[in-house]
Scaffold this active site. Structure first.
Site, PDB file in Angstrom:
ATOM      1  N   HIS A 266       0.843  -1.191   0.000  1.00 10.10           N
ATOM      2  CA  HIS A 266       0.000   0.000   0.000  1.00 10.10           C
ATOM      3  C   HIS A 266       0.876   1.238   0.000  1.00 10.10           C
ATOM      4  CE1 HIS A 266      -3.168   2.805   1.036  1.00 10.10           C
ATOM      5  NE2 HIS A 266      -3.983   1.888   0.571  1.00 10.10           N
ATOM      6  N   ASP A 320      -7.831  -5.465  -0.186  1.00 10.63           N
ATOM      7  CA  ASP A 320      -8.280  -6.336  -1.275  1.00 10.63           C
ATOM      8  C   ASP A 320      -7.869  -7.788  -1.091  1.00 10.63           C
ATOM      9  OD1 ASP A 320      -9.551  -4.379  -2.893  1.00 10.63           O
ATOM     10  OD2 ASP A 320      -7.573  -3.567  -3.319  1.00 10.63           O
TER      11      ASP A 320
HETATM   12  C1  LIG Z   1      -0.622  -0.614  -3.890  1.00 11.59           C
HETATM   13  C2  LIG Z   1       0.622  -0.308  -4.724  1.00 11.59           C
HETATM   14  C3  LIG Z   1       0.165   0.186  -6.111  1.00 11.59           C
HETATM   15  C4  LIG Z   1       1.440   0.784  -4.019  1.00 11.59           C
HETATM   16  O1  LIG Z   1       2.437   1.142  -4.899  1.00 11.59           O
HETATM   17  P1  LIG Z   1       3.624   2.143  -4.570  1.00 11.59           P
HETATM   18  O2  LIG Z   1       3.366   2.908  -3.326  1.00 11.59           O
HETATM   19  O3  LIG Z   1       3.884   2.908  -5.819  1.00 11.59           O
HETATM   20  O4  LIG Z   1       4.842   1.172  -4.241  1.00 11.59           O
HETATM   21  P2  LIG Z   1       5.865   0.640  -5.289  1.00 11.59           P
HETATM   22  O5  LIG Z   1       5.168  -0.022  -6.417  1.00 11.59           O
HETATM   23  O6  LIG Z   1       6.838   1.724  -5.608  1.00 11.59           O
HETATM   24  O7  LIG Z   1       6.607  -0.458  -4.410  1.00 11.59           O
HETATM   25  C5  LIG Z   1       7.685  -0.208  -3.524  1.00 11.59           C
HETATM   26  C6  LIG Z   1       8.523  -1.474  -3.464  1.00 11.59           C
HETATM   27  O8  LIG Z   1       7.719  -2.527  -2.890  1.00 11.59           O
HETATM   28  C7  LIG Z   1       7.531  -3.567  -3.847  1.00 11.59           C
HETATM   29  N1  LIG Z   1       6.117  -3.954  -3.838  1.00 11.59           N
HETATM   30  C8  LIG Z   1       5.063  -3.132  -3.651  1.00 11.59           C
HETATM   31  N2  LIG Z   1       3.929  -3.848  -3.708  1.00 11.59           N
HETATM   32  C9  LIG Z   1       4.282  -5.118  -3.922  1.00 11.59           C
HETATM   33  C10 LIG Z   1       3.551  -6.293  -4.096  1.00 11.59           C
HETATM   34  N3  LIG Z   1       2.227  -6.280  -4.036  1.00 11.59           N
HETATM   35  N4  LIG Z   1       4.212  -7.430  -4.333  1.00 11.59           N
HETATM   36  C11 LIG Z   1       5.554  -7.439  -4.390  1.00 11.59           C
HETATM   37  N5  LIG Z   1       6.312  -6.348  -4.246  1.00 11.59           N
HETATM   38  C12 LIG Z   1       5.671  -5.197  -4.007  1.00 11.59           C
HETATM   39  C13 LIG Z   1       7.864  -2.958  -5.208  1.00 11.59           C
HETATM   40  O9  LIG Z   1       8.279  -3.930  -6.139  1.00 11.59           O
HETATM   41  C14 LIG Z   1       8.955  -1.977  -4.825  1.00 11.59           C
HETATM   42  O10 LIG Z   1      10.147  -2.696  -4.662  1.00 11.59           O
HETATM   43  P3  LIG Z   1      11.558  -2.047  -5.115  1.00 11.59           P
HETATM   44  O11 LIG Z   1      11.733  -0.852  -4.227  1.00 11.59           O
HETATM   45  O12 LIG Z   1      12.547  -3.126  -4.875  1.00 11.59           O
HETATM   46  O13 LIG Z   1      11.417  -1.687  -6.561  1.00 11.59           O
HETATM   47  C15 LIG Z   1       1.505  -1.587  -4.851  1.00 11.59           C
HETATM   48  O14 LIG Z   1       1.841  -2.045  -3.564  1.00 11.59           O
HETATM   49  C16 LIG Z   1       0.831  -2.661  -5.671  1.00 11.59           C
HETATM   50  O15 LIG Z   1       0.900  -2.637  -6.895  1.00 11.59           O
HETATM   51  N6  LIG Z   1       0.135  -3.643  -5.006  1.00 11.59           N
HETATM   52  C17 LIG Z   1      -0.552  -4.685  -5.711  1.00 11.59           C
HETATM   53  C18 LIG Z   1      -1.897  -4.169  -6.203  1.00 11.59           C
HETATM   54  C19 LIG Z   1      -2.890  -3.964  -5.073  1.00 11.59           C
HETATM   55  O16 LIG Z   1      -3.082  -4.835  -4.230  1.00 11.59           O
HETATM   56  N7  LIG Z   1      -3.575  -2.817  -5.107  1.00 11.59           N
HETATM   57  C20 LIG Z   1      -4.613  -2.475  -4.143  1.00 11.59           C
HETATM   58  C21 LIG Z   1      -4.182  -1.357  -3.261  1.00 11.59           C
HETATM   59  S1  LIG Z   1      -5.376  -1.091  -1.966  1.00 11.59           S
END
Ligand SMILES: CC(C)(COP(=O)(O)OP(=O)(O)OC[C@H]1O[C@@H](n2cnc3c(N)ncnc32)[C@H](O)[C@@H]1OP(=O)(O)O)[C@@H](O)C(=O)NCCC(=O)NCCS
Length: 384
Positions: A266, A320
């Site tokens: 998140h 979720d």
């Molecule tokens: C929610 C979300 C979009 C937040 O994204 P964000 O704040 O931009 O975080 P980032 O995508 O930059 O992730 C930061 C780090 O954690 C990792 N990470 C984040 N979510 C992850 C996940 N669900 N699975 C594996 N790794 C994850 C990223 O790969 C990144 O690693 P790095 O620094 O080595 O590159 C992201 O966690 C995600 O895509 N989750 C899956 C989709 C989801 O469940 N969405 C519902 C949200 S309520």
């Protein structure tokens, strides 16, 4: 300042940490795992309140009196029906289309059936709020049935919000336990500060567009797999894994390929999402009651394997992760999960819409130009 525009040179991808509004609707402490609606912790609301009361709290800023709640509830019950021309319009949509697309299109069209452009009029706004909360479940259930050639089921005024939704989906009186669980889930999804769909709704609201347009743009934004679409993807992932013994390899393989685990992580929570905690507890209680939720064991193993691998990055289950398992056990089809999310989040969107109107300024951020300057126009025949 340049040409009257303030120039900021810092760029924050995804506007991370950049305030887009001042809001009294909800509060998150992402380090401690706290979520409050209008100052009240969600754990207290799920114990003591109902989705309709929470919607009132979010939208109008305080808990209703008994009289206010009764009126709001009965107004919503009365406005659940949708006009036959709206049903006809929905019948023209492709039956294989995604229900979120059908919902977005139908909500946009509602604004033509119920003109609400007079957004300075409190009375007009009240009825738009009532109609949107009342009709979203009817639209979702109607599309869910009509795509298989079944008739839409007329709402029943004697049933509460979630009982009626489950009834419209199945045409059978719902199990009150399931309706209560769904109500709890709607409370937990109703609001979440400046998330992507709320921001998208706010940008639309800031142009003084009508509330149906505001909600339809928010619905469009909720569709994506990084936002509301994640609950669908989570259950699809659980089914794809299919066996608890396959979890470790599956997750480790995904992480090796730098793929995201759906339902995990998140932007704001750097600890366990408090909503996921409540939903996990509910899923476990449902399992004790029904003893047939096979996806739960797989999900809990994913949580364990992921936490071993992702603890350093502070990645935990989000809302979720467990909601889809619960909806699945209720018999709600997977591609309707995000619609259920929208039926709930509409309360938060509307709360932010009213807040935006009370102190509006059109959103017009800037962009840092990284393109070229002073290029010559190349005639078509000289281009390759
Ligand atoms: C929610 C979300 C979009 C937040 O994204 P964000 O704040 O931009 O975080 P980032 O995508 O930059 O992730 C930061 C780090 O954690 C990792 N990470 C984040 N979510 C992850 C996940 N669900 N699975 C594996 N790794 C994850 C990223 O790969 C990144 O690693 P790095 O620094 O080595 O590159 C992201 O966690 C995600 O895509 N989750 C899956 C989709 C989801 O469940 N969405 C519902 C949200 S309520």
């Amino acid at each position: 300042m340049q040409n009257g525009e303030m120039i900021m040179t810092d760029f924050f991808a995804g506007l991370e940490g950049v305030p887009a509004s001042k809001s009294g609707v909800s509060f998150i402490d992402g380090e401690k795992g706290i979520l409050e609606y209008r100052g009240i912790r969600i754990e207290e609301l799920v114990k003591k309140s109902s989705f309709i009361e929470v919607a009132y709290l979010l939208i109008f800023g305080k808990l209703p009196t008994k009289r206010q709640l009764d009126k709001f509830d009965s107004d919503i019950r009365f406005h659940r029906r949708i006009k036959y021309r709206i049903v006809d319009l929905m019948k023209t949509l492709p039956e294989r289309g995604h229900p979120m697309d059908a919902l977005q299109a139908t909500v946009a069209a509602l604004g033509m059936f119920y003109p609400a452009k007079e957004i300075s009029d409190e009375e007009t706004n009240y009825w738009s709020i009532v109609r949107l909360i009342a009709k979203l479940p009817t639209i979702v259930a109607a599309f869910a049935r009509m795509r298989y050639g079944d008739e839409a089921v007329r709402p029943r005024d004697d049933l509460n919000h979630t009982e009626n939704f489950l009834y419209m989906l199945t045409e059978t009186p719902p199990d009150p336990y399931m309706a209560k669980v769904l109500d709890t889930s709607l409370i937990l999804h109703a609001e979440h500060t400046m998330n992507a769909s709320t921001f998208s709704g706010l940008v639309t609201a800031s142009t003084l567009a009508d509330p149906y347009t505001v909600v339809s743009s928010a619905i469009g934004t909720l569709t994506g797999p990084l936002h509301g679409g994640a609950n669908e993807r989570t259950v699809e992932m659980l089914r794809e894994i299919g066996d608890v013994g396959k979890v470790k390899d599956y997750i480790e393989e995904k992480l090796k390929k730098k793929e995201k685990i759906m339902g995990m992580g998140h932007r704001v929570y750097k600890t366990y999402d408090p909503r996921a905690r409540v939903l996990k507890d509910i899923a476990n209680k449902m399992q004790k009651r029904y003893k047939d939720i096979t996806l739960l064991e797989i999900a809990e193993r994913i949580e364990k394997v992921s936490s071993e691998n992702l603890k350093e990055k502070k990645i935990y289950p989000n809302v979720d992760f467990y909601s889809g398992i619960i909806y699945d056990r209720m018999g709600i089809e997977t591609d309707l999960f995000t619609c259920v999310f929208a039926m709930s989040r509409v309360a938060g969107w509307l709360a932010h819409w009213l807040e935006q109107l009370s102190n509006n300024r059109i959103f017009r951020p800037s962009a840092i130009y990284v393109g070229k300057h002073n290029l010559n126009y190349k005639p078509l025949k000289n281009r390759r």
